[in-house]
Design an enzyme around this catalytic site. Structure first.
Site, PDB file in Angstrom:
ATOM      1  N   ALA A 119      -7.255  30.491 -21.933  1.00  0.00           N
ATOM      2  CA  ALA A 119      -7.402  29.828 -23.231  1.00  0.00           C
ATOM      3  C   ALA A 119      -8.853  29.515 -23.570  1.00  0.00           C
ATOM      4  O   ALA A 119      -9.141  29.058 -24.676  1.00  0.00           O
ATOM      5  CB  ALA A 119      -6.578  28.549 -23.254  1.00  0.00           C
TER       6      ALA A 119
ATOM      7  N   ALA B 172       0.840  -1.189   0.000  1.00  0.00           N
ATOM      8  CA  ALA B 172       0.000   0.000   0.000  1.00  0.00           C
ATOM      9  C   ALA B 172       0.882   1.249   0.000  1.00  0.00           C
ATOM     10  O   ALA B 172       2.109   1.166   0.003  1.00  0.00           O
ATOM     11  CB  ALA B 172      -0.906  -0.006   1.229  1.00  0.00           C
TER      12      ALA B 172
ATOM     13  N   HIS C  80       1.419  11.847  -5.349  1.00  0.00           N
ATOM     14  CA  HIS C  80       1.823  11.386  -6.679  1.00  0.00           C
ATOM     15  C   HIS C  80       3.264  11.789  -6.962  1.00  0.00           C
ATOM     16  O   HIS C  80       3.689  12.896  -6.616  1.00  0.00           O
ATOM     17  CB  HIS C  80       0.909  11.998  -7.747  1.00  0.00           C
ATOM     18  CG  HIS C  80      -0.490  11.466  -7.692  1.00  0.00           C
ATOM     19  ND1 HIS C  80      -1.557  12.115  -8.262  1.00  0.00           N
ATOM     20  CD2 HIS C  80      -0.988  10.347  -7.132  1.00  0.00           C
ATOM     21  CE1 HIS C  80      -2.657  11.411  -8.062  1.00  0.00           C
ATOM     22  NE2 HIS C  80      -2.336  10.338  -7.378  1.00  0.00           N
TER      23      HIS C  80
ATOM     24  N   ARG D 161     -16.234   9.497   3.344  1.00  0.00           N
ATOM     25  CA  ARG D 161     -15.629   8.406   2.583  1.00  0.00           C
ATOM     26  C   ARG D 161     -16.700   7.701   1.774  1.00  0.00           C
ATOM     27  O   ARG D 161     -17.892   7.752   2.105  1.00  0.00           O
ATOM     28  CB  ARG D 161     -14.959   7.407   3.537  1.00  0.00           C
ATOM     29  CG  ARG D 161     -13.998   6.439   2.849  1.00  0.00           C
ATOM     30  CD  ARG D 161     -12.707   7.102   2.452  1.00  0.00           C
ATOM     31  NE  ARG D 161     -11.662   6.104   2.157  1.00  0.00           N
ATOM     32  CZ  ARG D 161     -11.259   5.779   0.936  1.00  0.00           C
ATOM     33  NH1 ARG D 161     -11.798   6.360  -0.115  1.00  0.00           N
ATOM     34  NH2 ARG D 161     -10.304   4.885   0.761  1.00  0.00           N
TER      35      ARG D 161
ATOM     36  N   TYR E  46      -6.605   6.201  22.056  1.00  0.00           N
ATOM     37  CA  TYR E  46      -6.249   7.595  22.366  1.00  0.00           C
ATOM     38  C   TYR E  46      -7.458   8.419  22.808  1.00  0.00           C
ATOM     39  O   TYR E  46      -7.410   9.643  22.766  1.00  0.00           O
ATOM     40  CB  TYR E  46      -5.605   8.252  21.137  1.00  0.00           C
ATOM     41  CG  TYR E  46      -4.149   7.913  20.952  1.00  0.00           C
ATOM     42  CD1 TYR E  46      -3.152   8.746  21.440  1.00  0.00           C
ATOM     43  CD2 TYR E  46      -3.769   6.747  20.302  1.00  0.00           C
ATOM     44  CE1 TYR E  46      -1.807   8.436  21.287  1.00  0.00           C
ATOM     45  CE2 TYR E  46      -2.429   6.414  20.142  1.00  0.00           C
ATOM     46  CZ  TYR E  46      -1.455   7.270  20.631  1.00  0.00           C
ATOM     47  OH  TYR E  46      -0.126   6.951  20.480  1.00  0.00           O
TER      48      TYR E  46
END
Length: 1092
Positions: A773, A262, A751, A379, A364
């Site tokens: 543009a 991963a 990335h 998510r 925690y």
């Protein structure tokens, strides 16, 4: 990430060890490292030359232009070096925007030389090859080397010769130094290639009679080549950019990442910050950072990081506990927030990863409550409902405020909630169990076609396969526009049974006649058959040990999907390209060295093969074909309507964000036609432009969406394509990574390619260039969906897109194991809204509770501002809206709309029918001139056209000026409605540029004919443009967008509806009978041919 900066000491060590040149490289290994812990006696014993030679001392912490910053001590003895260091070692200094402590210094022998003996040399990598820059005047004052230096480009797989160097680079070098320099530069280039450098700069490079000296050096190496270069590199330490400390937690996560398939990344930006993130996905992590910075949280952003690639529960636990440990070490007066976000996963089991996070939260819970931490979760993806349920439950049991959201919430909406920019909606209680039974929308099972019952385990030869065209040697072969068809067949390299089953389920739900996977190749077992499901039926798929056998037995295959590891992907891809039948290869692996990727690209270009990847999830063509895990599981395939083509094609770098784009596009348009994630590496096998040009040449694609990012210059090719007329279809584009320019030090995002090496590679620069543009560029990622919808709606309105009727897909049974893990039904949203929410305790208009609306006495104008413009408008703007509604409420019974309403009322029709009859008359001729007037006047004014030029042009074109002219009113008989509005606007509006322009036009038109006045429609149209542009609530693009989508005509429709209803009630109250038009008001004439 791939290209990583190394220290000057490491770079010189590599050079001194491995360079092969006839030039005499001097001072090899003569350097000493100094820190606060340095024992000077021991240092001088190890490097006795420190006591006898003049010295140079400088920080070795990735600081550029040290000479100009007075950070180089020159020609000092050892005592001088120590004195020089006293004022600098362990002292804080500022370099650019970065503040940092100088803690690592390099001491080298001082080299006496003349200015003319200083040279500059640099080698850096691009997609096409490696560029060698040389300038005959090096040193501190070298200036703009890009503009001044001689350069040559060594193409991929080509070699550099001394003759090339001499002829192209050393034209200004004295003859007595050319041979030495040519040999050194060739040796340097070979070293650069052999040790997988991506950047290597020496300035100055000194050449004296005694030999060659490397004075200052900066370098980056491709960290993914570690498995190749480990024997030569050894254990390389990659220092953080200046201004950022190296933390042991970062090293711990990097170690976890190295040991995992991963991806786990962590960069600490501000350990005392209150905003912490734990984001899934390389692309999504950048989007969240962008949004935090856009909302003003850059100074409080504590970390950047991401986890992706289906980490295990334990890996996620280790990652989460590291974050929680860091954020609970120091209290913040405002408490802290943790944003656990992500896009819609393609294959990661969200519930499994969330279980690791939940374990860490439980461990925690006391420090989290003590530090007043609030957690926001968003998510989507496989089993995300269960993950959200578990996350919500731990919030209840521990007492930690945890707010959970799924795919119904925009990806970055939780950032606004966490930072207090938007209210936290009340969430309905989540179900105890979750599932997603894939039910047919028609509630009836579709009978499988007869062809579905056949076995596909045996190879078949297709008669309609078009062989790849052979190309002449050295000439790149033409690549096909269409990569995937309804009958595309693929071979999958690797034993990826879950991905293959997902492809087959997708094929089935798309009503393909046969599976898209013809066979699998797996070198580590013998030939055998693997069982899969095709709908309800079990089938066998052949698995081959050798690629040659698979290709020979399946000549119909033209696509290969490679799940080969990063170590074997290069060799296996080169092998595949030897077979002419293959025209598309998808490479999933992340971490292939850039040099190897470039070789694959070169070979693919020569053979006319399209490569998707590396470091990608792949791509999808709804209704036809999908690569591996692209698009996620079937619940997401159905929810995003990926089983049939839409009209929108997209290209993205990020795989996770491509799935988010599937979601956004399906909610704002008729769906995706094709989508490709080209991969996050610096050199993807195919580029944005490759796919944009394919989409441009594909008739079924009507608009395109590009999700670019920081790093590289590929987006500028899109700008060029638009300017040259090669790209004519609408393009919506947003480049992520805008936060990078706000950070004090350089941040390498998830990335490998997401890092700007120059200003033009920043996301901000590219977004602006795209906007200039003519590309549709949103203000932020938050608005991407809105812009896509606006462009799509325009294409539907003008008939370019005709949405097809939905056809329900066939049902696909869910696997038993997955069904057991899930639970209840998931119902996808039918549509989305952003203006009103009635689900909570009270009604909310654009984020504002109804009680607040009345408390603030916002009035009708304020409510309209919230619902139409999603803004709380200034008081004068609300008043102006209400005045517009008042003056447009009615204009007597003679106008067409009121007339129709009255006729319908007298015919016995009900209020709604009568009102609708009146409203249907509104258009350019009656009442609908607000939009048209606003557009015409805005276009003329914005183009710099003078009022007289505008009038003359409209006359020449034979067009009416909308908003000019009145049947009754004139310059001598003014319309008091216009006068009332004009007085108010002139008194309250910050600026009235467009109104003033329109009044100048009125002076010209009324000089020709007194009734050619600026009428009430025209006045409201131009004044509203001034309001939108100058009230401070909208960007220019937003203001123009509201005009384009028809908001101004809405003012007239809403206002005049009051009058129409009044006429209806008036006729009913007066009990008027059926209306019949009197004969004497009709001119009866014969047809023209009979009138003689």
């Amino acid at each position: 990430m791939s290209a990583k900066a190394i220290s000057e000491q490491t770079g010189k060590e590599f050079l001194y060890k491995y360079i092969c040149t006839s030039a005499a490289v001097q001072n090899r290994f003569r350097y000493a490292n100094v820190t606060a812990e340095t024992d000077w006696d021991r240092l001088t014993q190890e490097h006795p030359w420190l006591l006898t030679e003049p010295l140079v001392v400088k920080p070795d912490q990735l600081i550029k232009r040290r000479g100009k910053l007075n950070l180089v001590g020159i020609n000092l003895d050892l005592q001088g070096v120590q004195d020089w260091l006293k004022t600098r070692l362990m002292k804080e200094t500022t370099v650019g925007k970065a503040k940092g402590v100088l803690k690592n210094f390099l001491i080298e022998p001082f080299v006496p030389h003349a200015q003319e003996e200083e040279f500059y040399v640099c080698i850096y990598a691009t997609r096409e090859g490696d560029h060698v820059l040389f300038h005959h005047e090096g040193g501190v004052e070298v200036g703009d080397v890009d503009a001044k230096a001689q350069r040559l480009m060594v193409a991929v797989d080509d070699k550099l010769s001394e003759s090339q160097v001499t002829e192209q680079l050393l034209t200004h070098v004295p003859d007595d130094k050319k041979e030495i320099l040519a040999s050194f530069i060739v040796g340097l280039f070979n070293l650069y290639e052999d040790l997988y450098f991506t950047y290597l700069e020496i300035n100055p490079l000194v050449v004296t009679a005694g030999g060659v000296y490397i004075l200052d050096m900066a370098a980056k190496i491709d960290a993914t080549a570690d498995y190749i270069c480990k024997p030569k590199w050894g254990d390389v330490e990659f220092p953080p950019p200046f201004g950022r400390e190296a933390y042991p937690e970062e090293a711990y996560i990097a170690d976890l990442d190295a040991k995992s398939g991963a991806s786990l990344k962590l960069t600490l930006l501000n350990p005392r910050g209150r905003i912490w993130t734990m984001v899934a996905g390389g692309g999504a992590s950048v989007v969240y950072s962008d949004t935090i910075c856009d909302l003003g949280g850059v100074d409080e952003l504590a970390n950047y990081g991401e986890y992706s690639g289906a980490p295990s529960e334990q890996q996620t636990y280790d990652y989460a506990k590291t974050i929680l440990s860091l954020m609970t070490r120091e209290k913040h007066p405002l408490g802290k927030v943790l944003i656990i976000g992500g896009s819609i996963a393609n294959f990661t089991n969200v519930a499994a990863t969330f279980k690791g996070i939940v374990r860490a939260i439980k461990d925690y819970q006391s420090p989290l409550k003590e530090h007043e931490v609030t957690i926001f979760v968003r998510r989507g993806g496989p089993n995300y409902q269960e993950g959200l349920r578990v996350m919500g439950e731990v919030g209840k049991t521990t007492g930690i405020p945890i707010h959970v959201f799924g795919t119904e919430t925009h990806m970055t909406a939780i950032v606004g909630m966490a930072l207090g920019h938007r209210p936290i909606p009340n969430q309905p209680p989540m179900a105890v169990h979750t599932a997603n039974f894939l039910l047919n929308a028609s509630n009836s099972a579709m009978t499988p076609a007869a062809t579905r019952t056949a076995s596909f385990s045996e190879p078949r030869t297709s008669n309609d396969v078009t062989p790849a065209k052979k190309s002449k040697a050295g000439v790149p072969a033409a690549k096909p526009t269409t990569l995937f068809r309804k009958d595309t067949k693929a071979i999958v390299w690797g034993m990826q049974t879950r991905a293959v089953q997902g492809m087959m389920d997708f094929d089935y739900v798309c009503s393909r006649d046969e599976p898209s996977v013809a066979a699998m190749v797996y070198p580590f077992t013998g030939d055998h058959k693997q069982k899969f499901y095709w709908g309800h039926k079990e089938i066998l798929l052949p698995v081959y040990k050798n690629m040659a056998d698979a290709m020979k037995k399946h000549p119909e295959v033209d696509v290969l999907i490679s799940f080969a590891s990063l170590r074997s992907a290069f060799d296996s891809t080169l092998e595949v390209m030897q077979y002419p039948q293959i025209h598309t290869i998808a490479i999933i692996a992340e971490g292939i060295p850039e040099a190897l990727t470039r070789k694959m690209i070169k070979m693919a270009d020569e053979k006319g093969v399209t490569i998707i990847g590396p470091a990608t999830v792949g791509g999808i063509k709804p209704g036809c074909f999908k690569i591996g895990n692209t698009g996620g599981m079937l619940d997401n395939i159905l929810a995003s309507k990926l089983y049939r083509p839409g009209s929108v094609a997209y290209v993205s770098r990020s795989g996770g964000m491509s799935n988010e784009l599937n979601n956004i596009i399906s909610r704002t348009t008729d769906g995706v036609y094709e989508g490709v994630a080209i991969g996050g590496d610096r050199y993807p096998g195919s580029t944005f432009m490759d796919h944009v040009l394919r989409y441009q040449d594909t008739p079924g694609i009507k608009m395109m969406v590009v999700l670019g990012e920081i790093g590289g210059t590929e987006e500028y090719r899109i700008c060029q394509g638009i300017r040259e007329g090669r790209i004519t279809k609408p393009v919506v584009c947003w480049c992520i990574g805008t936060c990078a320019t706000m950070f004090a030090s350089e941040v390498q995002f998830g990335h490998a390619g997401a890092c700007a090496n120059q200003a033009s590679e920043t996301a901000v620069a590219k977004n602006q260039a795209l906007r200039d543009a003519g590309v549709y560029v949103p203000k932020s990622f938050d608005e991407l969906g809105d812009v896509i919808k606006t462009v799509y709606d325009e294409l539907v309105a003008n008939g370019t897109i005709v949405p097809a009727q939905e056809v329900p897909p066939p049902t696909v049974p869910m696997d038993y194991s997955w069904a057991r893990e899930l639970g209840l039904i998931r119902k996808p949203a039918s549509f989305m809204t952003s203006i009103c929410d009635e689900r909570g305790q009270e009604l909310i208009y654009a984020g504002m509770p109804i009680t607040e609306v009345f408390k603030e006495e916002m009035g009708l104008g304020g409510v309209l501002g919230l619902l139409w413009f999603q803004r709380r408008l200034p008081r004068y703007a609300c008043q102006f809206i209400e005045m517009c509604l008042m003056v447009t409420a009615d204009h007597g019974p003679a106008v067409s709309g009121a007339h129709n309403t009255i006729v319908c009322a007298r015919a016995g029709k009900d209020l709604i029918s009568s009102l609708t009859s009146g409203l249907l008359t509104i258009g350019d001729r009656f009442g609908g001139a607000l939009d048209a007037a606003a557009k015409q006047f805005s276009k003329a004014f914005d183009s710099g056209m003078l009022p007289m030029e505008f009038v003359n042009k409209m006359k020449k074109d034979g067009k009416l000026i909308m908003g000019i002219g009145h049947r009754v009113k004139s310059i001598n008989n003014p319309d008091m409605r216009v006068q009332i509005l004009k007085d108010f606007v002139k008194q309250h509006f910050p600026s009235t540029q467009l109104l003033d322009y329109a009044l100048d036009v009125e002076k010209i038109t009324t000089s020709k004919k007194p009734n050619l006045i600026l009428n009430v429609d025209g006045f409201i149209g131009v004044a509203f443009v001034d309001l939108l542009r100058t009230c401070g609530g909208f960007t220019r693009d937003e203001a123009d967008e509201f005009v384009e989508i028809g908001a101004l005509n809405g003012i007239f429709v809403l206002g005049r509806s009051m009058g129409f209803i009044g006429h209806y009630l008036d006729q009913k109250r007066l009990k008027q009978g059926l209306y019949r038009h009197p004969w004497d008001d009709i001119s009866y004439v014969l047809p023209e041919h009979m009138s003689m």
